[in-house]
Design a protein around this motif. Structure first.
Motif, PDB file in Angstrom:
ATOM      1  N   THR A  46       0.826  -1.209   0.000  1.00  0.00           N
ATOM      2  CA  THR A  46       0.000   0.000   0.000  1.00  0.00           C
ATOM      3  C   THR A  46       0.855   1.250   0.000  1.00  0.00           C
ATOM      4  OG1 THR A  46      -1.795  -1.123   1.184  1.00  0.00           O
ATOM      5  CG2 THR A  46      -1.780   1.283   1.228  1.00  0.00           C
ATOM      6  N   THR A  47       1.855   1.255   0.870  1.00  0.00           N
ATOM      7  CA  THR A  47       2.740   2.419   0.985  1.00  0.00           C
ATOM      8  C   THR A  47       3.516   2.663  -0.302  1.00  0.00           C
ATOM      9  OG1 THR A  47       2.985   2.138   3.378  1.00  0.00           O
ATOM     10  CG2 THR A  47       4.707   3.375   2.238  1.00  0.00           C
ATOM     11  N   LEU A  48       4.130   1.626  -0.832  1.00  0.00           N
ATOM     12  CA  LEU A  48       4.915   1.775  -2.054  1.00  0.00           C
ATOM     13  C   LEU A  48       4.029   2.170  -3.233  1.00  0.00           C
ATOM     14  CD1 LEU A  48       7.337  -1.284  -1.677  1.00  0.00           C
ATOM     15  CD2 LEU A  48       7.849   1.138  -1.280  1.00  0.00           C
ATOM     16  N   GLY A  49       2.820   1.600  -3.295  1.00  0.00           N
ATOM     17  CA  GLY A  49       1.911   1.934  -4.386  1.00  0.00           C
ATOM     18  C   GLY A  49       1.447   3.375  -4.338  1.00  0.00           C
ATOM     19  N   ILE A  50       1.031   3.837  -3.148  1.00  0.00           N
ATOM     20  CA  ILE A  50       0.570   5.219  -3.008  1.00  0.00           C
ATOM     21  C   ILE A  50       1.705   6.199  -3.288  1.00  0.00           C
ATOM     22  CG2 ILE A  50      -0.218   6.943  -1.329  1.00  0.00           C
ATOM     23  CD1 ILE A  50      -1.898   4.733  -0.033  1.00  0.00           C
ATOM     24  N   SER A  51       2.896   5.884  -2.798  1.00  0.00           N
ATOM     25  CA  SER A  51       4.048   6.765  -3.021  1.00  0.00           C
ATOM     26  C   SER A  51       4.385   6.862  -4.500  1.00  0.00           C
ATOM     27  CB  SER A  51       5.259   6.242  -2.247  1.00  0.00           C
ATOM     28  OG  SER A  51       4.996   6.198  -0.865  1.00  0.00           O
ATOM     29  N   ALA A  52       4.335   5.733  -5.201  1.00  0.00           N
ATOM     30  CA  ALA A  52       4.617   5.740  -6.639  1.00  0.00           C
ATOM     31  C   ALA A  52       3.575   6.551  -7.405  1.00  0.00           C
ATOM     32  CB  ALA A  52       4.665   4.302  -7.161  1.00  0.00           C
ATOM     33  N   VAL A  53       2.310   6.382  -7.039  1.00  0.00           N
ATOM     34  CA  VAL A  53       1.239   7.142  -7.696  1.00  0.00           C
ATOM     35  C   VAL A  53       1.414   8.634  -7.423  1.00  0.00           C
ATOM     36  CG1 VAL A  53      -1.242   7.599  -7.701  1.00  0.00           C
ATOM     37  CG2 VAL A  53      -0.404   5.244  -7.720  1.00  0.00           C
ATOM     38  N   PHE A  54       1.758   8.987  -6.192  1.00  0.00           N
ATOM     39  CA  PHE A  54       1.962  10.390  -5.831  1.00  0.00           C
ATOM     40  C   PHE A  54       3.093  10.997  -6.658  1.00  0.00           C
ATOM     41  CE2 PHE A  54       3.962  13.550  -2.865  1.00  0.00           C
ATOM     42  CZ  PHE A  54       2.974  14.514  -2.996  1.00  0.00           C
ATOM     43  N   GLY A  55       4.197  10.260  -6.786  1.00  0.00           N
ATOM     44  CA  GLY A  55       5.311  10.742  -7.599  1.00  0.00           C
ATOM     45  C   GLY A  55       4.917  10.910  -9.058  1.00  0.00           C
ATOM     46  N   LEU A  56       4.118   9.976  -9.577  1.00  0.00           N
ATOM     47  CA  LEU A  56       3.666  10.058 -10.967  1.00  0.00           C
ATOM     48  C   LEU A  56       2.761  11.266 -11.183  1.00  0.00           C
ATOM     49  CD1 LEU A  56       3.618   8.738 -13.763  1.00  0.00           C
ATOM     50  CD2 LEU A  56       1.660   7.370 -13.008  1.00  0.00           C
ATOM     51  N   VAL A  57       1.881  11.529 -10.217  1.00  0.00           N
ATOM     52  CA  VAL A  57       0.985  12.688 -10.318  1.00  0.00           C
ATOM     53  C   VAL A  57       1.782  13.984 -10.314  1.00  0.00           C
ATOM     54  CG1 VAL A  57      -0.799  13.999  -9.090  1.00  0.00           C
ATOM     55  CG2 VAL A  57      -1.020  11.514  -9.335  1.00  0.00           C
ATOM     56  N   VAL A  58       2.774  14.068  -9.441  1.00  0.00           N
ATOM     57  CA  VAL A  58       3.627  15.261  -9.384  1.00  0.00           C
ATOM     58  C   VAL A  58       4.301  15.492 -10.727  1.00  0.00           C
ATOM     59  CG1 VAL A  58       5.745  16.211  -8.375  1.00  0.00           C
ATOM     60  CG2 VAL A  58       4.015  15.170  -6.898  1.00  0.00           C
ATOM     61  N   TRP A  59       4.797  14.428 -11.322  1.00  0.00           N
ATOM     62  CA  TRP A  59       5.489  14.541 -12.608  1.00  0.00           C
ATOM     63  C   TRP A  59       4.512  14.921 -13.723  1.00  0.00           C
ATOM     64  CZ3 TRP A  59       5.531  10.830 -16.868  1.00  0.00           C
ATOM     65  CH2 TRP A  59       6.448  11.183 -17.875  1.00  0.00           C
ATOM     66  N   ARG A  60       3.326  14.297 -13.740  1.00  0.00           N
ATOM     67  CA  ARG A  60       2.349  14.570 -14.790  1.00  0.00           C
ATOM     68  C   ARG A  60       1.779  15.994 -14.682  1.00  0.00           C
ATOM     69  NH1 ARG A  60       2.105  12.302 -19.352  1.00  0.00           N
ATOM     70  NH2 ARG A  60      -0.166  12.625 -19.476  1.00  0.00           N
ATOM     71  N   LEU A  61       1.692  16.510 -13.473  1.00  0.00           N
ATOM     72  CA  LEU A  61       1.223  17.878 -13.281  1.00  0.00           C
ATOM     73  C   LEU A  61       2.316  18.904 -13.561  1.00  0.00           C
ATOM     74  CD1 LEU A  61      -0.900  17.569  -9.991  1.00  0.00           C
ATOM     75  CD2 LEU A  61      -1.751  17.936 -12.318  1.00  0.00           C
ATOM     76  N   ARG A  62       3.508  18.413 -13.866  1.00  0.00           N
ATOM     77  CA  ARG A  62       4.676  19.264 -14.091  1.00  0.00           C
ATOM     78  C   ARG A  62       5.006  20.108 -12.867  1.00  0.00           C
ATOM     79  NH1 ARG A  62       4.162  21.457 -20.376  1.00  0.00           N
ATOM     80  NH2 ARG A  62       4.121  19.380 -21.346  1.00  0.00           N
ATOM     81  N   ALA A  63       4.681  19.542 -11.692  1.00  0.00           N
ATOM     82  CA  ALA A  63       5.065  20.190 -10.446  1.00  0.00           C
ATOM     83  C   ALA A  63       6.505  19.868 -10.091  1.00  0.00           C
ATOM     84  CB  ALA A  63       4.140  19.750  -9.316  1.00  0.00           C
ATOM     85  N   GLY A  64       7.076  18.902 -10.792  1.00  0.00           N
ATOM     86  CA  GLY A  64       8.459  18.511 -10.551  1.00  0.00           C
ATOM     87  C   GLY A  64       8.995  17.699 -11.711  1.00  0.00           C
TER      88      GLY A  64
END
Length: 305
Positions: A46-64
């Motif tokens: 759960t932790t690894l999955g949520i963290s990976a999704v969060f990182g992907l969202v940040v990248w897709r939003l061009r926040a990072g």
């Protein structure tokens, strides 16, 4: 504050901050990920999955950038593992993820407000978002604060001994990260002409150490929001009133770090001794040390002689 200018001669400081934060964060995730995978696999996945999704969202939003997203994902996993609560299946709702998400949403929204004006001033966030060093500078202290929990992951007594202090320190660090960005971004749009924190002399927008009243109040509000959400996530809404002093202390640490950031900007950064990443890292560290010093002082006064 967020300053957009050439600091190429001080790039080594950004690399140093990343080197301080990244290896220990990765070690923390590996240690705790392995322990939870053995003890309760649902927590690990759960932790690894949520963290990976969060990182992907940040990248897709061009926040990072991609590197920033990966760094943020690792820090997210570290915070989630270190603040896991019972019952295991819903522990992600009651730990470090919630204040981290609050910090991200507040700062992301703040960077979008008045973006056209910031672009005219030359102070807008890069179109690619933050890089890995910037993420480490803003969130690294929170990740380092929970590292003792990772070391003690296999010892229940030690783990619980470190959890309370580490969680408080992480909340204070996240409160400062939110306060710093929100203060800077809102101040540029609504604050008018800033004043230098050391002399109160009017300076141009984007000047190191420049502050505005509107920006400062926005930063204070952001710190308080993150602190409240952090303690709500850790202790639940029913016990929130019992932790009002701790909430104020954590938020106060965030505000202290915000002002310390401006002080460093007006002095050492303006002289070319520190770059923005080093300033952000040190100010976030001060946000943790300040309330800890107050707690130590109160305990020393209360202890019998």
């Amino acid at each position: 504050m967020l300053i957009r200018k050439d600091q190429s001669g001080l790039e080594w400081q950004s690399k140093a901050v990343l080197l301080i934060v990244a290896p220990w964060t990765v070690i923390s995730v590996l240690l705790q990920g392995y322990w939870w995978a053995v003890q309760r696999p649902v927590v690990a996945w759960t932790t690894l999955g949520i963290s990976a999704v969060f990182g992907l969202v940040v990248w897709r939003l061009r926040a990072g950038t991609a590197g920033a997203a990966a760094t943020g994902a690792a820090i997210t996993a570290s915070l989630m593992f270190a603040t896991t609560r019972f019952p295991y299946e819903t522990s992600w709702l009651h730990g470090g993820l919630m204040p981290l998400l609050a910090m991200f949403l507040l700062t992301f929204a703040a960077t979008k407000i008045g973006k056209a004006k910031k672009e005219q001033l030359g102070t807008a966030e890069s179109r690619h978002g933050r890089n890995a060093a910037q993420v480490a500078a803003n969130l690294g202290v929170a990740a380092l604060a929970v590292f003792p929990v990772a070391v003690a992951a296999q010892d229940g007594v030690l783990r619980h001994s470190f959890e309370a202090i580490s969680s408080f320190a992480a909340i204070a660090a996240l409160a400062e990260a939110a306060a710093d960005t929100v203060s800077s971004e809102i101040g540029q749009v609504l604050g008018g002409q800033p004043r230098l924190i050391t002399t109160l002399r009017r300076v141009e927008s984007g000047t190191d150490g420049g502050i505005t009243l509107a920006g400062t109040f926005a930063g204070v509000a952001a710190a308080l929001i993150v602190a409240i959400i952090g303690f709500w996530a850790m202790h639940g809404s029913r016990q929130l009133g019992s932790y009002w002093a701790s909430i104020c202390l954590a938020a106060g640490g965030g505000v202290f770090g915000l002002l310390f950031d401006s002080l460093l900007g007006a002095t050492l950064e303006r002289k070319g001794w520190l770059n923005n990443d080093a300033v952000n890292f040190l100010s976030t560290l001060s946000a943790v040390l300040f309330p800890m010093a107050i707690i130590a002082l109160v305990l020393s006064k209360a202890s019998p002689r």
